[in-house]
Motif scaffolding. Structure first.
Motif, short mmCIF file in Angstrom:
data_model
loop_
_atom_site.label_atom_id
_atom_site.label_comp_id
_atom_site.label_asym_id
_atom_site.label_seq_id
_atom_site.Cartn_x
_atom_site.Cartn_y
_atom_site.Cartn_z
N VAL A 1 4.37 11.75 -5.17
CA VAL A 1 4.02 10.83 -5.19
C VAL A 1 2.27 10.88 -4.82
CG1 VAL A 1 3.35 8.54 -3.58
CG2 VAL A 1 6.06 9.70 -3.71
N ILE A 2 2.15 11.51 -4.41
CA ILE A 2 -0.02 11.70 -3.91
C ILE A 2 -0.39 11.97 -5.55
CG2 ILE A 2 -1.39 12.67 -3.12
CD1 ILE A 2 0.78 14.09 -0.94
N ARG A 3 -0.03 12.55 -5.85
CA ARG A 3 -0.76 13.17 -7.52
C ARG A 3 -0.38 11.77 -8.52
NH1 ARG A 3 -4.19 15.53 -5.92
NH2 ARG A 3 -5.62 14.94 -8.04
N ALA A 4 1.12 11.32 -8.44
CA ALA A 4 1.10 9.85 -9.01
C ALA A 4 -0.28 8.98 -8.77
CB ALA A 4 1.99 9.57 -9.10
N GLU A 5 -0.52 8.68 -6.85
CA GLU A 5 -1.43 7.51 -7.14
C GLU A 5 -2.66 8.35 -7.38
OE1 GLU A 5 -1.78 4.87 -5.71
OE2 GLU A 5 -3.20 4.60 -6.01
N LEU A 6 -3.42 9.46 -7.25
CA LEU A 6 -4.62 9.71 -7.62
C LEU A 6 -4.57 10.41 -9.20
CD1 LEU A 6 -4.66 12.77 -4.28
CD2 LEU A 6 -6.12 10.05 -5.12
N PHE A 7 -3.43 9.79 -9.59
CA PHE A 7 -4.02 9.96 -10.85
C PHE A 7 -5.34 9.53 -11.88
CE2 PHE A 7 -2.83 9.88 -15.78
CZ PHE A 7 -2.60 11.77 -16.40
N GLN A 8 -5.16 8.11 -11.66
CA GLN A 8 -6.64 7.42 -11.32
C GLN A 8 -6.90 6.78 -10.66
OE1 GLN A 8 -5.70 4.25 -13.94
NE2 GLN A 8 -3.46 4.61 -14.37
N PRO A 9 -8.17 6.50 -10.51
CA PRO A 9 -9.27 5.92 -9.45
C PRO A 9 -8.37 4.42 -9.21
CG PRO A 9 -10.45 6.04 -11.26
CD PRO A 9 -9.36 6.77 -12.16
N GLY A 10 -8.78 4.10 -7.96
CA GLY A 10 -8.85 2.66 -7.62
C GLY A 10 -6.75 2.64 -7.67
N LEU A 11 -5.88 1.17 -6.87
CA LEU A 11 -4.84 1.60 -5.91
C LEU A 11 -3.94 0.98 -7.20
CD1 LEU A 11 -5.61 0.56 -2.58
CD2 LEU A 11 -5.40 2.52 -3.42
N GLN A 12 -2.76 2.12 -6.84
CA GLN A 12 -2.02 1.89 -8.41
C GLN A 12 -0.33 1.34 -7.86
OE1 GLN A 12 -5.00 2.72 -10.43
NE2 GLN A 12 -4.07 4.22 -10.00
N LEU A 13 -0.02 2.25 -7.09
CA LEU A 13 1.33 2.57 -6.91
C LEU A 13 1.88 2.02 -5.59
CD1 LEU A 13 2.27 5.51 -8.71
CD2 LEU A 13 2.42 3.55 -9.36
N ILE A 14 1.11 2.83 -4.65
CA ILE A 14 1.00 2.47 -3.05
C ILE A 14 0.22 2.39 -2.36
CG2 ILE A 14 3.16 4.47 -3.28
CD1 ILE A 14 1.22 6.15 -2.43
N GLU A 15 0.73 2.10 -1.16
CA GLU A 15 -0.67 1.24 -0.42
C GLU A 15 -1.52 2.16 0.07
OE1 GLU A 15 0.57 -2.38 2.37
OE2 GLU A 15 2.20 -1.11 1.90
N PRO A 16 -2.39 2.25 0.73
CA PRO A 16 -3.24 3.13 1.62
C PRO A 16 -2.50 3.94 2.74
CG PRO A 16 -4.72 1.56 0.67
CD PRO A 16 -3.45 1.53 0.47
N ASN A 17 -1.78 2.66 4.32
CA ASN A 17 -1.00 3.40 4.76
C ASN A 17 -0.21 4.31 4.02
OD1 ASN A 17 -1.13 3.21 7.38
ND2 ASN A 17 1.38 1.95 7.31
N PHE A 18 0.95 3.74 2.95
CA PHE A 18 2.17 4.41 2.96
C PHE A 18 1.62 5.90 2.03
CE2 PHE A 18 5.49 5.80 -0.01
CZ PHE A 18 6.54 6.05 0.76
#
Lengths: 184, 541
Positions: B67-84
């Protein structure tokens, strides 16, 4: 399992459990130990929490130390809080009086606690306060303002390498904590 | 053997045989199905439970890493909220440390220590059962907090105050209790290991004849007893600060948030060695086997392990160089930290010297062991870079740190656990694993893990902070490479799962000693190892 082994097992288990319980206690013993170390070594910028007595030193006129004052408030503190003067020049051994100004901007009675910190940390042990609003909680009624006194002197033993001491106060809102008496 | 032990032996044998036959009666009709596992007091069953639990946790924590790597695949917030995102980094760390690596080592200890020292079982079988079965509850509590209103722990696995006190979610109490349970489990496991090793060695198994895995685990167990209670103490302080109005870490009440870091890392640094010392034992067993030589410098290995353990108590503040310590303290912790490189260097030297002019073969356990030596050393080098106080101000809290500790924990601890699994699987299951599949797993893992973690060094040096869900665009390309490596590494682990299941279900029957260069008492037992290890104490040469 032979009886002998059962016995030596029990003995060893006892020692190991005592060790674990002891280390649990040690974790808590680190708390006063940390305070003592910080105080003794003057690290972390912690200053003493109670008034020190001023004995008339020979004032060292040959040295001048710059004292800077900073005031910060925690985000949920509805006060205005600032030093009367931002910086002053003092001689070691000299007893100096100044004050901070505080004003309660809200419509509620509020209790604040100021926590001092001295930078550089090595100088903290030489910064002595004979009177300080930080020794007690401060209560301000709605819209009330006050002058919070501070009387201090710099110990003439202050290492030569230190020419500036910065005293920073952070003011915390402790109204909801229901503290009575000082933080000591 | 001297006359003394020869005299002692017949007596011991009678005692042990009686004890063993008692045991067998008790277990003649051992329950089957779920009850076998719930009520088992057998060291092999409990070892198996620990290993499977650890693998499930490895996949759970791994899923969070995905999940972490999927979110970090691109800059910006795509998949999950910062708190999650923060909850993912926190629980990923907690699960991998306390749920994957530590239980895996305890599982290996359960399986192997009695077999290696010639004992019938662990010394405290009922406590053994309990120390395993409280673990699933601890992790259920921890994971269930994710579904609470306000979310699970989001303050990082290091739970620094005031993040874990003033600003933490309401579920923090669940986090604290789960850590308490994990701590109790580890302490009980450690007590069991120490009592077993001290009191249950076969006659003639003197201290300096112990296999290094046993030695390293003994030292690890002492570390556990010394520091897990400190962790329990510090989470208790967090609990009372948050819920009961104490001010251990609250400056407004006279406490100090920096003190949290001191107490935490007083636990945390020895914890790092808890997660690597058993690895040293595993590698010291595997490298000689596949080099067909005796381990080079056995005694120096024992002393090196002990000195690492002692030094580990003197270096904790190297995690906190940027908190504003006096220069003297920074230098003290810097030099102590660098001193650890000496015994660690001794170990790496000994492994290489063992391989030197050996008749090497490269079966999967050996491949993982060699990868361990190389990649763990890379992790060690980045550790020395981080130990340099002035340089640390630049590296602190960047991806360089992330790269460093994943090199020592993934390609260090986890690779050694994989190596151990391949090495002892024939003994555990009675079947040889599929060597071809094992090699595929190794090469997929070792390539993807470097694609995953090596570029993180550069991200860190370029200034990308750790624990952020979004980043500046110039880091995008490297993050994509890292994420691809991450997905590949995650998927590769299913090859391992398939291999283990295949090996349990069948395959070429394994001999008692499937590796001709192997040494140690465990290879004198038939494969699969009988339910009770040594019902009569073996003769020690």
């Amino acid at each position: 399992m032979s009886n002998n082994q059962g016995k030596s097992n029990r003995k060893l288990i006892g020692i190991l459990i005592a060790g674990a319980v002891g280390m649990f206690g040690f974790g808590f013993a680190l708390v006063p130990l940390y305070d003592v170390l910080c105080e003794q070594l003057g690290i972390n910028g912690k200053t003493q929490n109670s008034a020190s007595t001023y004995k008339p030193f020979t004032i060292d006129e040959s040295r001048t130390i710059t004292i800077e004052f900073m005031a910060q408030i925690q985000s949920d503190m509805p006060w205005e809080f600032k030093p009367e003067v931002k910086r002053m020049r003092v001689h070691p051994g000299e007893l100096v009086r100044t004050h901070f100004k505080a004003k309660n901007l809200s419509l509620k009675d509020t209790i604040g606690q100021a926590i001092p910190s001295v930078s550089p940390g090595q100088g903290a042990a030489y910064f002595n306060k004979t009177e300080c609003f930080c020794f007690n909680q401060q209560r301000l009624m709605a819209k009330e303002s006050a002058e919070l006194p501070l009387i201090f002197f710099v110990d003439p033993d202050l290492p030569d390498s230190i020419t500036t001491l910065t005293l920073s106060y952070t003011l915390y809102n402790i109204t909801d904590r229901g503290y009575v008496g000082s933080v000591e | 053997m001297n006359t003394l032990t020869r005299e002692a032996e017949p007596n011991m044998e009678i005692g042990q045989v009686e004890a063993a036959s008692d045991h067998q009666d008790e277990h003649q009709q051992h329950p089957s199905g779920i009850k076998r596992w719930l009520f088992t007091t057998n060291h092999k069953d409990i070892g198996t439970l620990y290993l499977w639990f650890s693998f499930i946790m490895f996949l759970t924590g791994g899923a969070m890493a995905m999940v972490i790597r999927a979110e970090l695949f691109q800059p910006g917030l795509q998949l999950i909220e910062p708190n999650f995102f923060n909850q993912m980094t926190t629980i990923h760390g907690l699960i991998m440390v306390f749920g994957a690596v530590m239980p895996a080592f305890t599982g290996l200890a359960n399986w192997l220590i009695p077999m290696m020292i010639g004992a019938p079982d662990m010394a405290l079988p009922r406590m053994n059962n309990w120390s395993f079965w409280i673990l699933p509850f601890a992790f259920t509590i921890l994971l269930s907090s994710l579904f609470m209103e306000g979310g699970g722990p989001n303050f990082g696995w290091t739970f620094y105050a005031p993040l874990s006190t003033t600003y933490s979610p309401d579920s923090t109490a669940l986090f604290v209790f789960s850590i308490h349970i994990m701590g109790i489990s580890s302490i009980m496991g450690a007590i069991n290991v120490i009592v077993t090793i001290v009191n249950m060695r076969a006659p003639g198994m003197t201290w300096m004849k112990l296999p290094l895995f046993v030695w390293t685990w003994l030292i690890t167990a002492f570390l556990l007893i010394a520091v897990m209670p400190v962790l329990a103490g510090v989470v208790t302080m967090v609990l009372t600060d948050k819920y009961f109005g104490t001010s251990f870490f609250d400056a407004a009440g006279g406490g100090d948030p920096v003190m949290f870091q001191h107490i935490f890392w007083f636990f945390g640094h020895p914890e790092v060695y808890i997660m690597i010392l058993p690895s040293f034992g595993i590698i010291s067993a595997i490298v000689p086997t596949f080099s067909r030589k005796r381990l080079f410098g056995y005694a120096s290995m024992v002393y090196a392990t002990s000195s690492i353990a002692i030094l580990s108590f003197l270096v904790w503040a190297h995690h906190m160089f940027t908190t504003g310590m006096p220069v003297f303290a920074e230098l003290f912790f810097m030099y102590c930290t660098m001193l650890i490189a000496v015994p660690t260097g001794v170990k790496v030297f000994n492994w290489i010297a063992t391989m030197w002019r050996g008749s090497l073969t490269f079966e999967t356990p050996m491949l993982f062991a060699i990868a361990f030596i190389i990649l763990f050393t890379i992790g060690g080098f980045s550790g020395i870079m981080l130990a340099i106080t002035p340089a640390d101000f630049q590296y602190h809290d960047t991806y360089f740190v992330v790269a460093h500790f994943h090199y020592v924990l993934v390609t260090g601890a986890i690779f050694s656990i994989m190596a151990a699994a391949y090495y002892w699987l024939p003994k555990w299951t009675g079947n040889m694993y599929d060597e071809r599949l094992g090699k595929i797993h190794f090469w997929c893992s070792v390539i993807s893990v470097n694609v995953l973690f090596f570029p993180m060094h550069f991200l860190g040096l370029a200034g990308m902070p750790r624990r952020i869900p979004d980043y500046a665009v110039q880091f995008a390309d490297v993050n994509q490479i890292v994420s691809i490596g991450g997905f590949a590494f995650g998927l590769s682990q299913f090859i391992f799962l398939a291999l283990v299941i295949k090996c349990i279900r069948g395959g070429e029957k394994a001999a008692a000693k499937p590796w001709e260069g192997a040494e140690g008492l465990e290879w004198t037992l038939p494969s699969p190892a009988p339910y009770h290890s040594f019902t009569t104490p073996p003769e020690i040469k």
